[in-house]
Write a protein that holds these residues in place. Structure first.
Motif, mmCIF file in Angstrom:
data_model
loop_
_atom_site.group_PDB
_atom_site.id
_atom_site.type_symbol
_atom_site.label_atom_id
_atom_site.label_comp_id
_atom_site.label_asym_id
_atom_site.label_seq_id
_atom_site.Cartn_x
_atom_site.Cartn_y
_atom_site.Cartn_z
ATOM 1 N N MET A 139 0.832 -1.192 0.000
ATOM 2 C CA MET A 139 0.000 0.000 0.000
ATOM 3 C C MET A 139 0.873 1.252 0.000
ATOM 4 O O MET A 139 1.883 1.312 0.682
ATOM 5 C CB MET A 139 -0.894 0.024 1.246
ATOM 6 N N PHE A 174 0.244 5.621 0.276
ATOM 7 C CA PHE A 174 -0.747 6.640 0.593
ATOM 8 C C PHE A 174 -0.132 8.031 0.490
ATOM 9 O O PHE A 174 1.071 8.198 0.662
ATOM 10 C CB PHE A 174 -1.267 6.456 2.031
ATOM 11 N N TYR A 215 -0.688 11.934 2.177
ATOM 12 C CA TYR A 215 -1.305 12.704 3.252
ATOM 13 C C TYR A 215 -0.972 14.180 3.095
ATOM 14 O O TYR A 215 0.031 14.560 2.482
ATOM 15 C CB TYR A 215 -0.766 12.266 4.626
ATOM 16 N N GLN A 245 -0.608 17.703 5.717
ATOM 17 C CA GLN A 245 -0.441 18.051 7.128
ATOM 18 C C GLN A 245 -0.103 19.518 7.261
ATOM 19 O O GLN A 245 0.827 20.013 6.606
ATOM 20 C CB GLN A 245 0.671 17.205 7.752
ATOM 21 N N SER A 251 -2.249 17.142 12.923
ATOM 22 C CA SER A 251 -2.337 15.744 12.530
ATOM 23 C C SER A 251 -2.344 15.591 11.016
ATOM 24 O O SER A 251 -2.328 16.575 10.271
ATOM 25 C CB SER A 251 -3.595 15.125 13.136
ATOM 26 N N LEU A 252 -2.365 14.349 10.580
ATOM 27 C CA LEU A 252 -2.320 14.031 9.158
ATOM 28 C C LEU A 252 -3.725 13.800 8.624
ATOM 29 O O LEU A 252 -4.552 13.147 9.271
ATOM 30 C CB LEU A 252 -1.500 12.762 8.924
ATOM 31 N N LEU A 285 -5.597 12.098 5.323
ATOM 32 C CA LEU A 285 -5.368 11.234 4.181
ATOM 33 C C LEU A 285 -5.998 11.829 2.933
ATOM 34 O O LEU A 285 -7.187 12.166 2.940
ATOM 35 C CB LEU A 285 -5.945 9.839 4.450
ATOM 36 N N GLU A 319 -10.146 10.224 -0.686
ATOM 37 C CA GLU A 319 -10.962 10.452 0.505
ATOM 38 C C GLU A 319 -11.914 11.622 0.244
ATOM 39 O O GLU A 319 -11.730 12.405 -0.697
ATOM 40 C CB GLU A 319 -10.065 10.754 1.699
ATOM 41 N N LEU A 327 2.887 14.346 2.493
ATOM 42 C CA LEU A 327 3.666 13.186 2.931
ATOM 43 C C LEU A 327 3.233 11.941 2.182
ATOM 44 O O LEU A 327 2.035 11.678 2.013
ATOM 45 C CB LEU A 327 3.466 12.942 4.433
ATOM 46 N N SER A 371 2.994 0.921 3.413
ATOM 47 C CA SER A 371 2.812 -0.104 4.441
ATOM 48 C C SER A 371 2.595 -1.454 3.784
ATOM 49 O O SER A 371 2.113 -1.541 2.655
ATOM 50 C CB SER A 371 1.632 0.228 5.355
ATOM 51 N N ALA A 392 -0.796 -2.736 9.379
ATOM 52 C CA ALA A 392 -0.793 -1.505 8.586
ATOM 53 C C ALA A 392 0.210 -0.488 9.115
ATOM 54 O O ALA A 392 0.005 0.709 8.983
ATOM 55 C CB ALA A 392 -2.195 -0.878 8.548
ATOM 56 N N LEU A 446 1.787 11.127 17.729
ATOM 57 C CA LEU A 446 0.530 10.788 17.082
ATOM 58 C C LEU A 446 0.170 9.337 17.378
ATOM 59 O O LEU A 446 1.005 8.448 17.211
ATOM 60 C CB LEU A 446 0.648 10.965 15.567
ATOM 61 N N ASN A 452 -6.140 -1.042 4.970
ATOM 62 C CA ASN A 452 -4.861 -0.680 5.592
ATOM 63 C C ASN A 452 -4.711 0.811 5.818
ATOM 64 O O ASN A 452 -3.603 1.308 6.035
ATOM 65 C CB ASN A 452 -3.679 -1.199 4.763
#
Lengths: 114, 110
Positions: free
Chosen positions: A31, A33, A35, A37, A42-43, A45, A58, A92, A96, A101, B88, B96
């Motif tokens: 995977m 991803f 992000y 920030q 916080s992050l 997605l 998302e 970012l 994973s 995860a 965090l 996932n």
């Protein structure tokens, strides 16, 4: 574990232009991803980068604004299109593969739009 | 969508002090991860807890998973300036994908 190289590390861009961020992983991962920030926060997605197919976005993020590619298991790009000052943020990349995860991150791209 | 609330949001302490950061949810976690992010870097995984009541130690850091798996804590003993960063918590969901907590910004001063 995985080592993730992300570039550029930072950039200052003019509004209306586009920036492509690259993410390279040193091993094959399941995977990947992307992000966003704000510093100290916080992050959020943006999307899951799917190998060989369209990314899964998302809520609040769309392909026209954030096109993503993932041509193989170790590489992905995120483009921030038609930028405005509101797009100024840290972007970012993460990868994973583990059952839990657990994620590994690039160092991030600090984008400033002027 | 699972919401992970962290407290406190900000923490500024002197070197040598102890501190605890909390991560809470109204839902049960399948597992929980803790990350630390230093300025200019991406988050780095510190630990994963899986079993209710589990306690894990990483040098001066102690992580605890609540018995009901709806909360977790991170305790730092004798904090050092090198502990400064954004902490965090995160929990995996479908595909996932990780849901991250609201974050705790820690500053340890000499």
């Amino acid at each position: 574990s995985a080592v993730i190289s992300q570039k550029p590390s930072r950039d200052i861009c003019q509004r209306g232009t586009s920036l492509t961020i690259q993410c390279q992983v040193d091993s094959q991962v399941t995977m990947m991803f992307w992000y966003r920030q704000q510093p100290g926060q916080s992050l959020t997605l943006i999307a899951t980068a799917n190998q060989g197919s369209e990314a899964t976005y998302e809520s609040g993020f769309v392909i026209d604004k954030f096109p993503i590619s993932r041509p193989n298991l170790t590489f992905s790009t995120l483009t921030v299109s038609n930028m405005s000052p509101e797009d100024s943020s840290i972007y970012l990349c993460s990868a994973s593969s583990g059952r839990q995860a657990e994620a590994f991150f690039g160092q991030g791209t600090r984008l400033t739009v002027v | 969508t699972q919401l992970l609330e962290q407290s406190p949001q900000f923490l500024s302490i002197q070197e040598g002090e102890n501190l605890t950061v909390y991560c809470n949810s109204s839902s049960v976690f399948s597992s929980l991860q803790w990350y630390r992010q230093e300025p200019g870097e991406g988050p780095v995984l510190l630990v994963t807890v899986v079993t209710g009541g589990e306690v894990k130690k990483l040098k001066r850091l102690t992580f605890q998973f609540g018995d009901a798996r709806k909360d977790s804590s991170l305790h730092i003993t004798a904090a050092q300036p090198g502990d400064t960063g954004l902490y965090l918590c995160a929990s995996p969901g479908g595909g996932n994908k990780l849901t991250f907590g609201t974050g705790t910004q820690l500053k340890v001063e000499l």
